[in-house]
Design a protein around this motif. Structure first.
Motif, PDB file in Angstrom:
ATOM      1  N   LEU A 132       0.587  -1.348   0.003  1.00  0.00           N
ATOM      2  CA  LEU A 132      -0.010   0.125   0.162  1.00  0.00           C
ATOM      3  C   LEU A 132       0.844   1.320  -0.034  1.00  0.00           C
ATOM      4  O   LEU A 132       0.163   2.439   0.029  1.00  0.00           O
ATOM      5  CB  LEU A 132      -0.944  -0.013   1.131  1.00  0.00           C
ATOM      6  N   ASN A 133       2.061   1.028  -0.073  1.00  0.00           N
ATOM      7  CA  ASN A 133       3.053   2.297  -0.296  1.00  0.00           C
ATOM      8  C   ASN A 133       2.573   3.317   0.809  1.00  0.00           C
ATOM      9  O   ASN A 133       2.542   4.433   0.462  1.00  0.00           O
ATOM     10  CB  ASN A 133       2.997   2.895  -1.562  1.00  0.00           C
ATOM     11  N   LEU A 134       2.483   2.976   1.978  1.00  0.00           N
ATOM     12  CA  LEU A 134       2.126   4.054   3.077  1.00  0.00           C
ATOM     13  C   LEU A 134       3.370   5.074   3.068  1.00  0.00           C
ATOM     14  O   LEU A 134       4.608   4.741   2.859  1.00  0.00           O
ATOM     15  CB  LEU A 134       2.194   3.408   4.412  1.00  0.00           C
ATOM     16  N   PRO A 135       3.053   6.457   3.270  1.00  0.00           N
ATOM     17  CA  PRO A 135       3.984   7.439   3.357  1.00  0.00           C
ATOM     18  C   PRO A 135       5.239   7.195   4.274  1.00  0.00           C
ATOM     19  O   PRO A 135       5.024   6.793   5.564  1.00  0.00           O
ATOM     20  CB  PRO A 135       3.388   8.638   3.754  1.00  0.00           C
ATOM     21  N   ALA A 136       6.409   7.311   3.554  1.00  0.00           N
ATOM     22  CA  ALA A 136       7.826   7.012   4.432  1.00  0.00           C
ATOM     23  C   ALA A 136       7.958   8.002   5.428  1.00  0.00           C
ATOM     24  O   ALA A 136       7.404   9.153   5.309  1.00  0.00           O
ATOM     25  CB  ALA A 136       8.875   6.785   3.637  1.00  0.00           C
ATOM     26  N   ALA A 137       8.625   7.730   6.722  1.00  0.00           N
ATOM     27  CA  ALA A 137       9.076   8.688   7.669  1.00  0.00           C
ATOM     28  C   ALA A 137      10.301   8.097   8.288  1.00  0.00           C
ATOM     29  O   ALA A 137      10.477   6.976   8.283  1.00  0.00           O
ATOM     30  CB  ALA A 137       7.841   8.736   8.764  1.00  0.00           C
ATOM     31  N   PRO A 138      11.087   8.807   8.908  1.00  0.00           N
ATOM     32  CA  PRO A 138      12.480   8.464   9.430  1.00  0.00           C
ATOM     33  C   PRO A 138      12.047   7.415  10.538  1.00  0.00           C
ATOM     34  O   PRO A 138      10.970   7.733  11.394  1.00  0.00           O
ATOM     35  CB  PRO A 138      13.022   9.665  10.266  1.00  0.00           C
ATOM     36  N   PRO A 139      12.876   6.453  11.224  1.00  0.00           N
ATOM     37  CA  PRO A 139      12.362   5.414  12.093  1.00  0.00           C
ATOM     38  C   PRO A 139      12.312   6.150  13.537  1.00  0.00           C
ATOM     39  O   PRO A 139      11.686   5.609  14.207  1.00  0.00           O
ATOM     40  CB  PRO A 139      13.411   4.609  11.764  1.00  0.00           C
ATOM     41  N   ASP A 140      12.841   7.175  13.680  1.00  0.00           N
ATOM     42  CA  ASP A 140      13.004   7.951  15.045  1.00  0.00           C
ATOM     43  C   ASP A 140      12.925   6.930  16.169  1.00  0.00           C
ATOM     44  O   ASP A 140      11.897   6.911  17.075  1.00  0.00           O
ATOM     45  CB  ASP A 140      11.696   8.894  15.161  1.00  0.00           C
ATOM     46  N   PRO A 141      13.829   6.398  16.457  1.00  0.00           N
ATOM     47  CA  PRO A 141      13.708   5.002  17.486  1.00  0.00           C
ATOM     48  C   PRO A 141      13.741   5.609  18.838  1.00  0.00           C
ATOM     49  O   PRO A 141      14.699   6.729  19.151  1.00  0.00           O
ATOM     50  CB  PRO A 141      14.959   4.337  17.218  1.00  0.00           C
ATOM     51  N   THR A 175       7.498   3.117  11.205  1.00  0.00           N
ATOM     52  CA  THR A 175       7.857   2.161   9.979  1.00  0.00           C
ATOM     53  C   THR A 175       7.081   3.042   9.044  1.00  0.00           C
ATOM     54  O   THR A 175       7.128   2.528   7.796  1.00  0.00           O
ATOM     55  CB  THR A 175       7.317   0.928  10.094  1.00  0.00           C
ATOM     56  N   SER A 176       6.384   4.225   9.247  1.00  0.00           N
ATOM     57  CA  SER A 176       5.434   4.755   8.261  1.00  0.00           C
ATOM     58  C   SER A 176       5.069   6.138   8.870  1.00  0.00           C
ATOM     59  O   SER A 176       5.184   6.121   9.986  1.00  0.00           O
ATOM     60  CB  SER A 176       4.639   4.294   7.523  1.00  0.00           C
ATOM     61  N   ALA A 177       4.578   6.975   7.922  1.00  0.00           N
ATOM     62  CA  ALA A 177       4.059   8.097   8.439  1.00  0.00           C
ATOM     63  C   ALA A 177       2.854   7.785   9.611  1.00  0.00           C
ATOM     64  O   ALA A 177       2.560   8.535  10.466  1.00  0.00           O
ATOM     65  CB  ALA A 177       3.602   9.027   7.433  1.00  0.00           C
ATOM     66  N   TYR A 178       2.364   6.689   9.440  1.00  0.00           N
ATOM     67  CA  TYR A 178       1.078   6.457  10.113  1.00  0.00           C
ATOM     68  C   TYR A 178       1.095   5.118  10.910  1.00  0.00           C
ATOM     69  O   TYR A 178       0.125   4.819  11.726  1.00  0.00           O
ATOM     70  CB  TYR A 178       0.057   6.105   9.153  1.00  0.00           C
ATOM     71  N   THR A 179       2.419   4.391  10.949  1.00  0.00           N
ATOM     72  CA  THR A 179       2.446   3.234  11.939  1.00  0.00           C
ATOM     73  C   THR A 179       3.747   3.099  12.780  1.00  0.00           C
ATOM     74  O   THR A 179       4.738   3.615  12.297  1.00  0.00           O
ATOM     75  CB  THR A 179       2.431   2.137  11.000  1.00  0.00           C
ATOM     76  N   LEU A 180       3.599   2.693  14.036  1.00  0.00           N
ATOM     77  CA  LEU A 180       4.680   2.535  15.014  1.00  0.00           C
ATOM     78  C   LEU A 180       4.515   1.260  15.512  1.00  0.00           C
ATOM     79  O   LEU A 180       3.676   0.589  15.445  1.00  0.00           O
ATOM     80  CB  LEU A 180       4.342   3.313  16.238  1.00  0.00           C
ATOM     81  N   MET A 181       5.897   0.689  15.906  1.00  0.00           N
ATOM     82  CA  MET A 181       6.179  -0.790  15.962  1.00  0.00           C
ATOM     83  C   MET A 181       7.106  -0.857  17.111  1.00  0.00           C
ATOM     84  O   MET A 181       8.175  -0.470  16.995  1.00  0.00           O
ATOM     85  CB  MET A 181       6.614  -1.676  14.588  1.00  0.00           C
ATOM     86  N   PRO A 182       6.650  -1.453  18.226  1.00  0.00           N
ATOM     87  CA  PRO A 182       7.427  -1.956  19.092  1.00  0.00           C
ATOM     88  C   PRO A 182       8.442  -2.971  18.831  1.00  0.00           C
ATOM     89  O   PRO A 182       8.115  -4.202  18.241  1.00  0.00           O
ATOM     90  CB  PRO A 182       6.519  -2.295  20.369  1.00  0.00           C
ATOM     91  N   VAL A 183       9.734  -3.039  19.254  1.00  0.00           N
ATOM     92  CA  VAL A 183      10.663  -4.165  18.828  1.00  0.00           C
ATOM     93  C   VAL A 183      11.211  -4.232  20.083  1.00  0.00           C
ATOM     94  O   VAL A 183      11.989  -3.505  20.954  1.00  0.00           O
ATOM     95  CB  VAL A 183      11.732  -3.572  17.882  1.00  0.00           C
TER      96      VAL A 183
END
Length: 355
Positions: free
Chosen positions: A59-68, A88-96
């Protein structure tokens, strides 16, 4: 029963699945693997990898810096467990979760550990549902992230979309009295509606995770592997097919022909990809992993990925690997049990492959 009623057992054409089965012809699929030479195999990979990436629908979500952002760091005795939040995108966050062996010399060989269905990533890093610590592996995951770390790897264990802290919030829907869907099903079907898939969203997250790992001084990105079970096995499979930075992988509880697994019985909607039939069967797509080291881990009594199918798919994958003059290891570790991690061969396999 009225004499005019028809039996869908005696007349299978009454069943909608009957028509769909007639349309499934993996051997003649446009992207099925039919190469007989190494040159043909390489040419097939070059055309098929971008086609598969397009098909799974990120879906080619808009890119964004990872900002860890480091959320916590816990001393677990022989390793440190960090929790990082990535964009992981302008709209998504992922805990790792990052499990880092103590005393090891950086940069370290690294394995991405993908959990399957359940309560999320905590189930593979030594935590109960409520976040409390445990010392005894539990469930079908068996804390395999911790086991990999204790083998000497830096382990990156992401919270896969739809699980744990990344489940959809249906509080308002439930309060209204409307039916509440499962997170996986709702996410997958909405992704279908928009031209993508849950697999595509997860693979896109995986790409961004590898991008982040490449920036860490303690990670040897040239010694990167992946391992997952069930839905995590699916994630490992497609991520390794599409991201060549993953140098070796272990696929547990997943590698069976589609016809005998996700087409043959009830599976979560997040397993499905529109137009995947154009790429043949699972063993055709395994040619996108070749000649990188690949271990298939399979239980003899796995009810949802039948062992006979796994054996058939593995035999077909073996033929693919012979096209390379010096193929990397391709192994099947078949163990007695049900749908679960074994680890009997997996951890050493990855260590040998990423040495």
């Amino acid at each position: 029963m009225p004499s005019s009623w028809l039996s869908n057992t005696e007349t299978p054409e009454l069943q909608p699945i009957h028509a769909l089965r007639q349309l499934y012809h993996p051997e003649s699929a446009p992207y099925a693997f039919h190469a007989n030479t190494l040159a043909d195999a390489l040419a097939w990979q070059q055309k098929t990898r971008p086609a598969l990436l397009d098909a799974i629908g990120t879906l080619n979500l808009p890119a964004a810096p990872p900002d860890p952002r480091l959320l916590e760091s816990v001393d677990c005795g022989d390793y440190i467990r960090e929790k990082v939040l990535l964009r992981t995108s302008a709209y998504t966050l992922m805990p790792v979760y990052l499990l880092i062996p103590k005393g090891a010399i950086a940069p370290l060989p690294t394995v991405i550990a993908f959990h399957g269905h359940g309560y999320g990533v905590r189930d593979i890093v030594g935590l109960w549902e409520d976040g409390t610590e445990r010392t005894t592996p539990d469930g079908y995951h068996k804390d395999f992230g911790v086991a990999l770390c204790r083998r000497g790897f830096l382990v990156a264990a992401p919270e896969i979309s739809c699980f744990g802290e990344r489940h959809n919030d249906y509080t308002a829907l439930a309060a209204s009295g409307a039916p509440v869907p499962s997170t996986c099903h709702h996410t997958a079907t909405l992704a279908f509606h928009l031209g993508g898939s849950a697999v595509g969203l997860r693979v896109a997250d995986g790409f961004r995770l590898v991008d982040y790992l490449a920036t860490r001084a303690d990670v040897n990105i040239n010694r990167l592997g992946a391992m997952g079970i069930s839905g995590g096995g699916m994630h490992t499979f497609f991520s390794t097919c599409l991201d060549e930075r993953i140098r070796a992988c272990v696929i547990s509880g997943y590698f069976a022909p589609f016809a005998q697994s996700i087409f043959g019985m009830d599976h979560c909607t997040c397993n499905y990809i529109p137009n995947l039939h154009r790429f043949g069967e699972i063993y055709d797509l395994a040619a996108l992993i070749a000649p990188r080291p690949l271990l298939i881990e399979a239980a003899t009594h796995d009810p949802i990925f039948p062992i006979q199918g796994v054996r058939q798919a593995f035999a077909r994958a073996q033929k693919v690997y012979t096209l390379w003059e010096q193929p990397s290891p391709l192994e099947l570790d078949e163990f007695e049990g049900r749908h679960q991690i074994s680890g009997r061969r997996a951890y050493d396999f990855l260590w040998e492959a990423l040495a």
